[in-house]
Write an enzyme that holds these catalytic residues in place. Structure first.
Site, PDB file in Angstrom:
ATOM      1  N   GLY A 163     -81.036  -0.687 -76.008  1.00  0.00           N
ATOM      2  CA  GLY A 163     -81.459   0.285 -77.010  1.00  0.00           C
ATOM      3  C   GLY A 163     -81.424   1.683 -76.423  1.00  0.00           C
ATOM      4  O   GLY A 163     -80.727   1.935 -75.426  1.00  0.00           O
ATOM      5  N   ALA A 213     -85.268   6.470 -74.568  1.00  0.00           N
ATOM      6  CA  ALA A 213     -86.697   6.800 -74.693  1.00  0.00           C
ATOM      7  C   ALA A 213     -87.517   5.508 -74.643  1.00  0.00           C
ATOM      8  O   ALA A 213     -88.512   5.410 -73.903  1.00  0.00           O
ATOM      9  CB  ALA A 213     -86.948   7.550 -75.998  1.00  0.00           C
ATOM     10  N   VAL A 214     -87.103   4.501 -75.405  1.00  0.00           N
ATOM     11  CA  VAL A 214     -87.819   3.216 -75.377  1.00  0.00           C
ATOM     12  C   VAL A 214     -87.553   2.508 -74.041  1.00  0.00           C
ATOM     13  O   VAL A 214     -88.423   1.813 -73.515  1.00  0.00           O
ATOM     14  CB  VAL A 214     -87.439   2.333 -76.593  1.00  0.00           C
ATOM     15  CG1 VAL A 214     -88.098   0.969 -76.502  1.00  0.00           C
ATOM     16  CG2 VAL A 214     -87.847   3.024 -77.885  1.00  0.00           C
ATOM     17  N   GLY A 215     -86.381   2.749 -73.466  1.00  0.00           N
ATOM     18  CA  GLY A 215     -86.094   2.196 -72.134  1.00  0.00           C
ATOM     19  C   GLY A 215     -87.166   2.595 -71.128  1.00  0.00           C
ATOM     20  O   GLY A 215     -87.613   1.784 -70.300  1.00  0.00           O
ATOM     21  N   GLU A 229     -79.913  -1.699 -70.911  1.00  0.00           N
ATOM     22  CA  GLU A 229     -78.585  -1.429 -71.482  1.00  0.00           C
ATOM     23  C   GLU A 229     -78.770  -0.290 -72.468  1.00  0.00           C
ATOM     24  O   GLU A 229     -79.183  -0.506 -73.605  1.00  0.00           O
ATOM     25  CB  GLU A 229     -78.044  -2.692 -72.172  1.00  0.00           C
ATOM     26  CG  GLU A 229     -77.767  -3.844 -71.234  1.00  0.00           C
ATOM     27  CD  GLU A 229     -76.446  -3.682 -70.468  1.00  0.00           C
ATOM     28  OE1 GLU A 229     -75.595  -2.885 -70.906  1.00  0.00           O
ATOM     29  OE2 GLU A 229     -76.284  -4.349 -69.429  1.00  0.00           O
ATOM     30  N   CYS A 252     -72.489   1.335 -79.151  1.00  0.00           N
ATOM     31  CA  CYS A 252     -72.954   2.062 -77.953  1.00  0.00           C
ATOM     32  C   CYS A 252     -71.805   2.583 -77.114  1.00  0.00           C
ATOM     33  O   CYS A 252     -71.948   3.589 -76.427  1.00  0.00           O
ATOM     34  CB  CYS A 252     -73.847   1.156 -77.116  1.00  0.00           C
ATOM     35  SG  CYS A 252     -73.030  -0.374 -76.641  1.00  0.00           S
TER      36      CYS A 252
HETATM   37  P1  NAD Z   1     -83.833  -0.112 -82.020  1.00  0.00           P
HETATM   38  O1  NAD Z   1     -84.493   0.959 -82.788  1.00  0.00           O
HETATM   39  O2  NAD Z   1     -83.517  -1.397 -82.683  1.00  0.00           O
HETATM   40  O3  NAD Z   1     -84.718  -0.372 -80.719  1.00  0.00           O
HETATM   41  C1  NAD Z   1     -84.365  -1.344 -79.766  1.00  0.00           C
HETATM   42  C2  NAD Z   1     -85.508  -2.325 -79.581  1.00  0.00           C
HETATM   43  O4  NAD Z   1     -86.628  -1.644 -79.042  1.00  0.00           O
HETATM   44  C3  NAD Z   1     -85.963  -2.981 -80.876  1.00  0.00           C
HETATM   45  O5  NAD Z   1     -86.115  -4.371 -80.669  1.00  0.00           O
HETATM   46  C4  NAD Z   1     -87.270  -2.297 -81.187  1.00  0.00           C
HETATM   47  O6  NAD Z   1     -88.183  -3.133 -81.858  1.00  0.00           O
HETATM   48  C5  NAD Z   1     -87.794  -1.945 -79.808  1.00  0.00           C
HETATM   49  N1  NAD Z   1     -88.646  -0.754 -79.816  1.00  0.00           N
HETATM   50  C6  NAD Z   1     -88.461   0.373 -80.526  1.00  0.00           C
HETATM   51  N2  NAD Z   1     -89.437   1.265 -80.256  1.00  0.00           N
HETATM   52  C7  NAD Z   1     -90.261   0.679 -79.358  1.00  0.00           C
HETATM   53  C8  NAD Z   1     -91.456   1.089 -78.678  1.00  0.00           C
HETATM   54  N3  NAD Z   1     -92.003   2.281 -78.882  1.00  0.00           N
HETATM   55  N4  NAD Z   1     -92.015   0.223 -77.809  1.00  0.00           N
HETATM   56  C9  NAD Z   1     -91.479  -0.982 -77.595  1.00  0.00           C
HETATM   57  N5  NAD Z   1     -90.358  -1.427 -78.215  1.00  0.00           N
HETATM   58  C10 NAD Z   1     -89.750  -0.615 -79.077  1.00  0.00           C
HETATM   59  O7  NAD Z   1     -82.427   0.375 -81.437  1.00  0.00           O
HETATM   60  P2  NAD Z   1     -82.003   1.813 -80.933  1.00  0.00           P
HETATM   61  O8  NAD Z   1     -82.778   2.212 -79.735  1.00  0.00           O
HETATM   62  O9  NAD Z   1     -81.905   2.760 -82.071  1.00  0.00           O
HETATM   63  O10 NAD Z   1     -80.519   1.413 -80.503  1.00  0.00           O
HETATM   64  C11 NAD Z   1     -79.519   2.359 -80.436  1.00  0.00           C
HETATM   65  C12 NAD Z   1     -79.360   2.823 -79.005  1.00  0.00           C
HETATM   66  O11 NAD Z   1     -79.070   1.703 -78.196  1.00  0.00           O
HETATM   67  C13 NAD Z   1     -78.189   3.757 -78.820  1.00  0.00           C
HETATM   68  O12 NAD Z   1     -78.550   4.742 -77.889  1.00  0.00           O
HETATM   69  C14 NAD Z   1     -77.109   2.869 -78.247  1.00  0.00           C
HETATM   70  O13 NAD Z   1     -76.145   3.543 -77.468  1.00  0.00           O
HETATM   71  C15 NAD Z   1     -77.916   1.929 -77.428  1.00  0.00           C
HETATM   72  N6  NAD Z   1     -77.203   0.670 -77.284  1.00  0.00           N
HETATM   73  C16 NAD Z   1     -76.803   0.302 -76.060  1.00  0.00           C
HETATM   74  C17 NAD Z   1     -76.078  -0.863 -75.902  1.00  0.00           C
HETATM   75  C18 NAD Z   1     -75.614  -1.325 -74.566  1.00  0.00           C
HETATM   76  O14 NAD Z   1     -75.147  -2.457 -74.492  1.00  0.00           O
HETATM   77  N7  NAD Z   1     -75.729  -0.551 -73.514  1.00  0.00           N
HETATM   78  C19 NAD Z   1     -75.776  -1.638 -77.016  1.00  0.00           C
HETATM   79  C20 NAD Z   1     -76.230  -1.230 -78.249  1.00  0.00           C
HETATM   80  C21 NAD Z   1     -76.948  -0.073 -78.382  1.00  0.00           C
END
Ligand code: NAD
Length: 479
Positions: A204, A207-209, A226, A260
Site C-alpha cells: 500500500g 504513509a500507512v507503511g 511493498e 503501482c
Molecule cells: P489501501 O487504502 O487499500 O490501504 C492498504 C491497506 O492498508 C488496506 O488493507 C487498509 O485497510 C490498510 N490501512 C489503511 N490505512 C490504515 C491505517 N491507518 N492503519 C492501518 N492500516 C491501514 O491502499 P493504498 O495505500 O491506497 O494503495 C495504493 C498504494 O499502494 C499506491 O501508493 C501504490 O503504488 C501502492 N501499491 C504498491 C504495490 C507494490 O506491490 N509495491 C502494489 C499495489 C499498490
C-alpha cells in the site's frame, strides 16, 4: 476455530482487539502444533488455493468489475491468471527451494558439515491494498503458505466486493485453523497490528507503511513493505517509437492507471516527445476506441476521493490527448499532458490514475539526474535500442525493478524478485524470493566429536598449537 465466526464490517459487532487476540492465539496454536510445517500440507494448501481461483474465476471477476470496472479478460490476466501462475511455479520448485543447502566450512573445522535450513516463521499478517485486490492478497498468501506459516489476510476495505468474496471463499478451500481472513478497515487493521506476528507483509502507500513499521517495532516483528511512488519512463532517440507508444499506453492505462508499477510519467527530448505524442494518441484510440467510456476494456476509478484527486491533476491548458472526466461514473479518459515540468502539481506525488505527463529533458544525462534527484522508484522504464544507454541506466540509477522496452512485465517473471528500494519499499517476493521472505534461513553446523579438531582453539596456546594457529589463522596467510 474457523474464521467464519468472527466479525466483518458487514456484521453488527466489529472486529476489535479482543477478537484479534483470540484469532492470532488460535493461529499460533495451530502453528505450534506443527500443522503447517510438512511439505505435504503446504502443497495441499497451494493446490486448494489454485482450485479456489479456478472454480470461482467468474465470481471474482464480477467482484473486480464492481470494485474497479475491470474487464473479465483483464482480471483473468492480471489477477487470477497471475496468481495461478505464481502458485504453479511455486508448486514446481517448492521441494528444491526448501532443500537444505550445504555450504563450505573453514579449514579450522575439518570434518564439520554446515547447512542452511529454511524454517517457517510462525504467524504471518498479510495486509493488502485495493488496486489488485485478488493478486495482492493471494500472491503473498501463497508465499506465506509455501513457507509453512499460519496466515491472517486483511484485504482492503476500499475494494469491498473483492474483499468480501475472498472472506467467503478462502475458508471454504483452505485449512481454517491456519488461514484467517479479516474484513475491515483502519480499526480492524489497527487491532491486528497490536498483536505479535512473526512477519508482516504490507502492500500500500508509504504513509500507512510507516504505521505498520511502527506497530511491528513494538514486537520486533520483521516487515516487508511493498510501497509505490512515481515510476519514470525514459524514451531515447534510438527507440522504436511506435512500439514504445503502444507499450506505454498499455502499461499506463491498464486498470485505469491504478497500478503501482504503471509508468507514472515520460521523460524525453522535445524531438522524441513530438514523435511520440501522436503515436500515444493513436495507441489509445486503437486500444479503447474513439470513446473509451464505452470500451469494455477500460476501467473506472476506485472511489470519489481518488476521482476528485485525479481530476484535479488535469490542467486543461496542458491536455494533449483526452482530458474528459465524468464524476457520476468515476470515469477519467486516458489523458496525456504535454509541457509538464518537475514543479507541476501532477509531478509531486504518485499519480495512480490514467494521466500521463510528458516531461522534456535535454538528453540522457538530464534524464538520469532528474530520476536521481527524486525518490528511488518502484519501477523504472527505459525505451532504447542502445546497449550503452541501457548499461548506464543499470549502473547509474536505483529502482525496485528496471524494465527495458517493456513496462509491468517484470512482475510476471516469477524468478525476478519484486520489491522496492528506499521509499518504494523494503523486501521482495515472487517465486523463490517469497520463500526467502517467508522463512528464516537457519545456519546449522554439525561437528563430529571424534577426532576433536576443535582442540586446536583450546588454551593453553603454546608450542606446536601456537605455531599451527599462526599458520592457519594468521591474517598474512589469508592474503
Ligand atoms: P489501501 O487504502 O487499500 O490501504 C492498504 C491497506 O492498508 C488496506 O488493507 C487498509 O485497510 C490498510 N490501512 C489503511 N490505512 C490504515 C491505517 N491507518 N492503519 C492501518 N492500516 C491501514 O491502499 P493504498 O495505500 O491506497 O494503495 C495504493 C498504494 O499502494 C499506491 O501508493 C501504490 O503504488 C501502492 N501499491 C504498491 C504495490 C507494490 O506491490 N509495491 C502494489 C499495489 C499498490
Amino acid at each position: 476455530m474457523t474464521d467464519t465466526t468472527f466479525e466483518t464490517d458487514r456484521t453488527p459487532t466489529r472486529f476489535g482487539p479482543a477478537q484479534a487476540a483470540v484469532l492470532v492465539a488460535g493461529a499460533r496454536g495451530t502453528y505450534a502444533r506443527g500443522v503447517t510445517k510438512p511439505l505435504a500440507w503446504r502443497e495441499r494448501q497451494l493446490r486448494a488455493l489454485r482450485r479456489m481461483l479456478v472454480d470461482n474465476g467468474d465470481l471474482l471477476c464480477e467482484a473486480l468489475a464492481v470494485d474497479l470496472g475491470k474487464s473479465a479478460t483483464e482480471s483473468m490476466i492480471t489477477e487470477i491468471g497471475f496468481t495461478v501462475n505464481e502458485i504453479d511455479h511455486t508448486l514446481r520448485h517448492l521441494r528444491s527451494w526448501l532443500r537444505p543447502e550445504r555450504v563450505p566450512v573453514p579449514v579450522t573445522l575439518p570434518f564439520a558439515k554446515a547447512r542452511v535450513i529454511r524454517e517457517p516463521l510462525g504467524v504471518v499478517l498479510v495486509i493488502a491494498p485495493w488496486n489488485y485486490p485478488v493478486q495482492l492478497a493471494l500472491t503473498p498468501l501463497a508465499g506465506a503458505l509455501a513457507g509453512g506459516n499460519a496466515v491472517v489476510v486483511k484485504p482492503s476495505e476500499v475494494s469491498r466486493a473483492s474483499a468480501h468474496a475472498l472472506s467467503q471463499l478462502l475458508p471454504a478451500y483452505l485449512d481454517q485453523d491456519a488461514v484467517h481472513v479479516v474484513e475491515g478497515g483502519v480499526p480492524e487493521t489497527t487491532a491486528l497490528l497490536a498483536q505479535r506476528f512473526d512477519h508482516i507483509f504490507y502492500t500500500g502507500n508509504g504513509a500507512v507503511g510507516r504505521v505498520v513499521l511502527e506497530a511491528a517495532a513494538k514486537h520486533l516483528t520483521p516487515v516487508t513493505l511493498e510501497l509505490g511512488g512515481k515510476s519514470p519512463t525514459y524514451v531515447d532517440d534510438t527507440a522504436d517509437l511506435e512500439a514504445a507508444a503502444r507499450r506505454i499506453v498499455w502499461g499506463k492505462f491498464t486498470n485505469a492507471g491504478q497500478t503501482c508499477v504503471a509508468p507514472d510519467y515520460v521523460l524525453a527530448t522535445r524531438e522524441v516527445i513530438d514523435g511520440l505524442l501522436p503515436l500515444l494518441t493513436q495507441a489509445i484510440g486503437d486500444f479503447f476506441g474513439d470513446d473509451p467510456a464505452s470500451s469494455p476494456d477500460y476501467g473506472r476509478i476506485i472511489n470519489d476521493r481518488h476521482f476528485d484527486r485525479l481530476s484535479n491533476l488535469i490542467d486543461p491548458a496542458r491536455v494533449a490527448s483526452g482530458g474528459g472526466c465524468d464524476a457520476r461514473n468515476r470515469y477519467i479518459e486516458p489523458t496525456v499532458l504535454d509541457g509538464i515540468t518537475g514543479d507541476d502539481l501532477v509531478m509531486q506525488d504518485e499519480i495512480f490514475g490514467p494521466v500521463l505527463p510528458l516531461v522534456e529533458v535535454a538528453g540522457i544525462d538530464a534524464a538520469i539526474d532528474f530520476i536521481n534527484e527524486r525518490d528511488q522508484p518502484l519501477a523504472l522504464y527505459l525505451f532504447t535500442d542502445d546497449a550503452a544507454t541501457r548499461r548506464r541506466f543499470e549502473r547509474e540509477t536505483s529502482s525496485g525493478g528496471l524494465g527495458v522496452n517493456i513496462p509491468l512485465a517484470h512482475l510476471s517473471v516469477p524468478d525476478l524478485p519484486f520489491g522496492g528500494v528506499g521509499p518504494s519499499g523494503m523486501g521482495a517476493y515472487h517465486g523463490r524470493a517469497s520463500i526467502e521472505t517467508f522463512t528464516h534461513a537457519k545456519g546449522v553446523l554439525r561437528q563430529p566429536t571424534r577426532p576433536d579438531s576443535t582442540a586446536l582453539v583450546y588454551p593453553p596456546f603454546a608450542g606446536v598449537k601456537q605455531r599451527l594457529v599462526q599458520l592457519l589463522l594468521s591474517p598474512r596467510r589469508r592474503r
